[in-house]
Scaffold this motif. Structure first.
Motif, mmCIF file in Angstrom:
data_model
loop_
_atom_site.group_PDB
_atom_site.id
_atom_site.type_symbol
_atom_site.label_atom_id
_atom_site.label_comp_id
_atom_site.label_asym_id
_atom_site.label_seq_id
_atom_site.Cartn_x
_atom_site.Cartn_y
_atom_site.Cartn_z
ATOM 1 N N CYS A 8 0.840 -1.192 0.000
ATOM 2 C CA CYS A 8 0.000 0.000 0.000
ATOM 3 C C CYS A 8 0.877 1.245 0.000
ATOM 4 O O CYS A 8 1.784 1.382 0.812
ATOM 5 N N CYS A 11 -0.196 3.213 3.767
ATOM 6 C CA CYS A 11 0.163 2.670 5.092
ATOM 7 C C CYS A 11 1.264 1.609 5.011
ATOM 8 O O CYS A 11 1.715 1.098 6.022
ATOM 9 N N CYS A 23 -6.238 -1.172 -0.545
ATOM 10 C CA CYS A 23 -5.848 -1.511 0.826
ATOM 11 C C CYS A 23 -7.046 -1.288 1.762
ATOM 12 O O CYS A 23 -7.935 -0.493 1.468
ATOM 13 N N GLY A 27 -5.974 2.970 0.667
ATOM 14 C CA GLY A 27 -4.798 3.367 -0.114
ATOM 15 C C GLY A 27 -4.651 2.577 -1.410
ATOM 16 O O GLY A 27 -5.282 1.534 -1.590
#
Ligand SMILES: *Cc1c(COP(=O)(O)O)cnc(C)c1O
Ligand SMILES: [Zn+2]
Length: 381
Positions: A8, A11, A23, A27
């Motif tokens: 991702c 994160c 994600c 993300g």
């Protein structure tokens, strides 16, 4: 070089190479590799699948190809004199099987879909990606549904129909189609091949442009890319970043995003030195269908593209529809290359940057011509 996982961008969480699209944090996911230095192996010199070893497909039997990529790199001898750049090139993506660069991300995405055992495909598109997904689904023997904005040009719709796909016309602009495709894939089990950043495997096809450019001319100073959400720009930079990890190049090309004045959310953020992109609040009413994406509901797509522009020390430029039409004419009349409006914007943007003394006579410049003029010739009448 072998694909090892998805990660991702926000994160940094990792996922296996399966059918995750975003994600859990919302993300954007991207494919990560083990970057072992090796020579670029050529398979058959018939398509971008020459770079199979750099793409996230395990078994070459799953490749769905119509001969995409390995497009001509053309030196613009006539325009380079007029614009006063010695080394000015077009990478002519209108020579792809369905006449736009979208065949690269779609070929990669659908091959991965096959590898994951999928047989029903959906895509949201302003036209070109839909034509591409329809063609590749036909080749793969998969069911295909495409979701397009109401105002999509007729030529593009005809092409999509010819490949036998089901067309859903959705009221409003591209962002409405985008939402519709996500709902339909969640509710009815369609694999989503929307070629924004939504499918992490499709951006991998975009990056093959970098591998080809590297072999054709090494490292250009500037690469001009028409940008909607921007995965092509981001993908080309990802390719050059991989080439840097493989110690083939020692720096990155400057990526220049080009958007139409009537829909320029990324340029607006760039001009104001912002770290993130905002949704476009106005009617994206431009002749350049294909790069008229207001990013409503997924402005993080624009932000990821903006990051790539900054990371490469690049620029973002907007053009009026008048300058876009001029770009189409300059390219066709001086070089015999007929691009659709969205595909030609790099010409006008290059002229701007030379006039503003940002680009020098000796800089090597590549302009991505992303789609063929016959795609929406109607818009120029
Ligand atoms: C899709 C498209 C673009 C924009 O590409 P993104 O990477 O999705 O922003 C540019 N030009 C043409 C002709 C397109 O079809
Ligand atoms: Zn995340």
């Amino acid at each position: 070089m072998k694909a090892k996982n998805l990660f991702c961008n926000e994160c940094k969480k990792k996922y296996p190479l399966k059918d995750f699209l975003t994600c859990e944090c919302g993300g954007i996911l991207e494919v990560e590799y083990n970057y072992t230095s090796e020579n670029i192996k050529k398979l058959d010199k018939k398509s971008m699948w020459d770079y199979f070893n750099y793409l996230p497909i395990d078994n070459s039997k799953n490749i769905i190809s119509l001969g995409e990529g390995l497009t001509p790199l053309i030196k613009l001898n006539n325009l380079s004199k007029k614009i006063e750049i010695n080394e000015l090139f077009v990478k002519n993506e209108s020579c792809n099987p369905t006449a736009s660069f979208k065949d690269r991300p779609v070929s990669t995405g659908i091959s991965k879909a096959k590898e994951l055992g999928k047989n029903k495909i959906i895509t949201a598109s302003s036209g070109n990606a839909a034509a591409s997904v329809a063609a590749y689904s036909a080749k793969a023997g998969m069911l295909c549904k495409v979701v397009v904005p109401e105002k999509t040009p007729n030529e593009k719709l005809k092409q999509i129909k010819a490949y036998g796909a089901e067309i859903v016309r959705v009221k409003g602009d591209y962002s409405n189609s985008y939402d519709y495709a996500i709902k339909e894939s969640e509710q009815n089990g369609f694999y989503n091949l929307t070629t924004t950043y939504l499918n992490p495997y499709s951006v991998e096809g975009d990056k093959t442009v970098a591998y080809e450019l590297f072999e054709e001319l090494g490292l250009p100073e500037y690469i001009f890319v028409p940008v909607g959400a921007g995965p092509l720009l981001h993908g080309i930079l990802k390719g050059y970043k991989e080439l840097m990890k493989l110690k083939k190049v020692h720096k990155l090309p400057k990526m220049v995003a080009v958007q139409p004045e009537k829909c320029a959310p990324i340029v607006e953020a760039f001009d104001k030195d912002k770290k993130s992109v905002k949704e476009w609040q106005h009617d994206p009413d431009t002749i350049a269908s294909g790069i008229n994406d207001p990013l409503r509901g997924y402005k993080n797509n624009g932000t990821l593209t903006l990051k790539s522009i900054y990371e490469s020390n690049g620029y973002a430029i907007k053009l009026s529809d008048k300058k876009i039409i001029e770009s189409v004419e300059l390219l066709a009349q001086n070089e015999g290359i007929y691009a659709e409006p969205a595909g030609a914007v790099g010409i006008g943007a290059t002229i701007n940057m030379v006039r503003n003394n940002i680009i020098n006579t000796d800089d090597k410049v590549v302009i991505m011509v992303t789609g063929h003029g016959l795609k929406n010739a109607g818009s120029l009448n």
